[in-house]
Motif scaffolding. Structure first.
Motif, short mmCIF file in Angstrom:
data_model
loop_
_atom_site.label_atom_id
_atom_site.label_comp_id
_atom_site.label_asym_id
_atom_site.label_seq_id
_atom_site.Cartn_x
_atom_site.Cartn_y
_atom_site.Cartn_z
N ILE A 121 12.35 -50.37 1.32
CA ILE A 121 11.23 -50.83 1.39
C ILE A 121 10.55 -50.53 2.92
CG2 ILE A 121 9.67 -53.02 1.61
CD1 ILE A 121 11.52 -54.27 -0.49
N THR A 122 9.60 -49.99 2.98
CA THR A 122 8.99 -49.60 4.30
C THR A 122 8.12 -50.65 4.98
OG1 THR A 122 7.10 -48.22 3.46
CG2 THR A 122 9.23 -47.18 3.73
N ASN A 123 7.86 -50.56 6.05
CA ASN A 123 6.80 -51.55 6.72
C ASN A 123 6.95 -52.93 6.50
OD1 ASN A 123 5.18 -49.70 8.19
ND2 ASN A 123 4.25 -49.00 6.27
N ALA A 124 8.31 -53.52 6.27
CA ALA A 124 8.47 -54.82 6.10
C ALA A 124 8.97 -55.51 7.45
CB ALA A 124 9.98 -54.99 5.12
N ARG A 125 8.23 -56.45 7.55
CA ARG A 125 8.62 -57.28 9.00
C ARG A 125 9.80 -58.05 8.94
NH1 ARG A 125 5.05 -62.42 10.80
NH2 ARG A 125 6.73 -63.51 11.64
N VAL A 126 10.47 -57.63 10.03
CA VAL A 126 12.09 -58.54 10.13
C VAL A 126 12.22 -58.99 11.26
CG1 VAL A 126 14.52 -58.24 9.81
CG2 VAL A 126 13.08 -56.62 8.66
N ASP A 127 12.31 -60.43 11.28
CA ASP A 127 12.53 -61.26 12.60
C ASP A 127 14.04 -61.54 12.65
OD1 ASP A 127 9.72 -61.24 11.90
OD2 ASP A 127 9.43 -63.38 12.52
N VAL A 128 14.44 -61.41 13.97
CA VAL A 128 15.87 -62.01 14.04
C VAL A 128 16.07 -62.93 15.24
CG1 VAL A 128 16.85 -59.73 12.94
CG2 VAL A 128 16.59 -60.18 15.25
N TRP A 129 16.80 -63.80 15.09
CA TRP A 129 17.09 -64.74 16.27
C TRP A 129 18.64 -65.15 16.43
CZ3 TRP A 129 14.27 -66.39 12.18
CH2 TRP A 129 14.58 -67.42 11.56
N HIS A 130 19.29 -65.32 17.53
CA HIS A 130 20.49 -65.94 17.68
C HIS A 130 20.71 -66.65 19.02
CE1 HIS A 130 22.56 -62.67 20.01
NE2 HIS A 130 21.67 -61.77 19.13
N CYS A 131 21.73 -67.40 19.21
CA CYS A 131 22.20 -67.98 20.30
C CYS A 131 22.81 -66.76 21.27
CB CYS A 131 23.06 -69.16 20.28
SG CYS A 131 24.76 -68.57 19.69
N ASP A 132 22.61 -67.36 22.47
CA ASP A 132 23.56 -66.44 23.61
C ASP A 132 24.94 -66.47 23.51
OD1 ASP A 132 24.14 -68.69 24.85
OD2 ASP A 132 22.70 -68.10 26.42
N LYS A 133 25.69 -65.89 24.51
CA LYS A 133 27.18 -65.90 24.34
C LYS A 133 27.66 -67.27 24.85
CE LYS A 133 28.15 -64.76 29.18
NZ LYS A 133 28.66 -66.22 29.67
N ASP A 134 26.79 -68.07 25.31
CA ASP A 134 27.40 -69.53 25.64
C ASP A 134 26.85 -70.50 24.50
OD1 ASP A 134 28.53 -68.85 28.20
OD2 ASP A 134 26.64 -68.95 28.82
N GLY A 135 26.37 -70.24 23.44
CA GLY A 135 25.80 -70.90 22.64
C GLY A 135 24.29 -71.74 22.45
N TYR A 136 23.60 -71.22 23.40
CA TYR A 136 22.43 -71.71 23.72
C TYR A 136 21.28 -70.74 23.12
CZ TYR A 136 24.46 -74.71 27.01
OH TYR A 136 25.16 -75.92 27.61
N TYR A 137 19.85 -71.26 22.57
CA TYR A 137 18.85 -70.68 22.00
C TYR A 137 17.73 -70.55 22.80
CZ TYR A 137 20.75 -70.45 17.24
OH TYR A 137 21.47 -69.91 16.06
N SER A 138 16.94 -69.56 23.07
CA SER A 138 15.80 -69.59 23.84
C SER A 138 14.76 -70.21 23.08
CB SER A 138 15.14 -67.86 23.91
OG SER A 138 15.04 -67.55 22.70
N GLY A 139 13.71 -70.95 23.85
CA GLY A 139 12.73 -71.61 23.14
C GLY A 139 12.96 -73.05 23.09
N TYR A 140 14.23 -73.40 23.74
CA TYR A 140 14.44 -74.79 23.25
C TYR A 140 15.10 -75.38 24.70
CZ TYR A 140 13.52 -74.36 18.46
OH TYR A 140 12.90 -74.10 17.23
#
Length: 269
Positions: A121-140
């Motif tokens: 499937i072309t032109n599908a938008r894919v969003d990914v997110w995960h924590c850093d190496k210490d277990g913290y998420y950005s935006g919080y």
């Protein structure tokens, strides 16, 4: 389309690509299958309080086998740390590290149409997110093993891309760390024509994760003492069949001292 499943194993990148070439798989040669999450909820304590999930422990690691060749990715909860960055074009990017240190990880996702023999499937938008190496998420602002960290103004380890003609996106990031109550994982969502069509998570082979967590970059936090393994996870461990679709295949990337992971994501289009 021929796919290679290498359960929890590591191959030298050159050897792996050679196998893929002769098998007729995509030139990228990186295969992963991952599955979904349930919408049921229980009170698992995380950095911000209760986490969404299901009661784990129903899967047996011995029963986790290769995922179906062409299967719909099941829906999962997006978890407690989503952040919509789609209104800012600068977050349509490949490199999502933003200077965060960790073992390099190249994440390759291939979006396919299960209603058309899993054609890309072309032109599908894919969003990914995960924590850093210490277990913290950005935006919080969170309280974790390093105490309270305010990353509310940050956007590290988050990014968006549109799939190419092969249905693929590639993100440059770091191997995720862990936080209390969850096993190592990456979140993702897929949009078609600006409509959300899939929300899921990626699990990682336990032996590779343990190896990563013994390195100097991760050793301070160390091994995950809150969840014994993928099958004990409150979300990813609900069944062996689910975990078979969620579990990444990871290979060693000798060019940068890191790893390459990949996922085939089946969408009904």
């Amino acid at each position: 389309m021929t796919r290679l499943r290498l359960e929890g194993s590591i191959l030298k990148r050159a050897d792996f690509l050679k196998k893929v070439f002769f098998s007729g798989a995509l030139a990228s040669g990186i295969a992963i299958a991952c599955k979904k999450e349930s919408e049921n909820k229980i009170g698992i304590l995380g950095p911000l309080g209760p986490l969404e999930g299901i009661i784990g422990g129903t899967c047996n690691s011995a029963d986790v086998t290769s995922a179906p060749a062409c299967a719909l990715i099941p829906e999962e909860t997006k978890g407690p740390y989503p952040l919509d960055l789609s209104s800012n074009s600068s977050y349509f990017r490949q490199d999502i590290t933003e200077g965060k240190t960790g073992i390099p990880l190249t994440l390759v996702l291939t979006i396919e149409n299960v209603n058309n023999s899993c054609s890309p499937i072309t032109n599908a938008r894919v969003d990914v997110w995960h924590c850093d190496k210490d277990g913290y998420y950005s935006g919080y602002k969170e309280t974790g093993y390093l105490g309270t960290k305010d990353y509310a103004a940050d956007t590290f380890c988050r990014g968006i891309q549109l799939t190419d003609s092969a249905g693929m996106v590639t993100f440059t990031t770091i191997y995720p760390g862990w936080y209390s109550g969850r096993i190592t994982h990456i979140h993702f969502q897929v949009y078609l024509n600006n409509g959300l069509v899939a929300t899921s998570q990626i699990a990682f082979p336990e032996d590779i994760t343990k190896t990563v967590y013994t390195t100097s970059l991760y050793s301070t936090h160390g091994q995950n003492t809150s969840v014994s393994g993928n099958c004990a996870d409150s979300i990813l461990g609900n069944s062996a069949a689910d975990l078979s679709q969620e579990l990444c295949t990871v290979i060693e990337d000798t060019s940068n001292g890191g790893y390459i992971a990949s996922l085939y994501v089946g969408i009904a289009n």
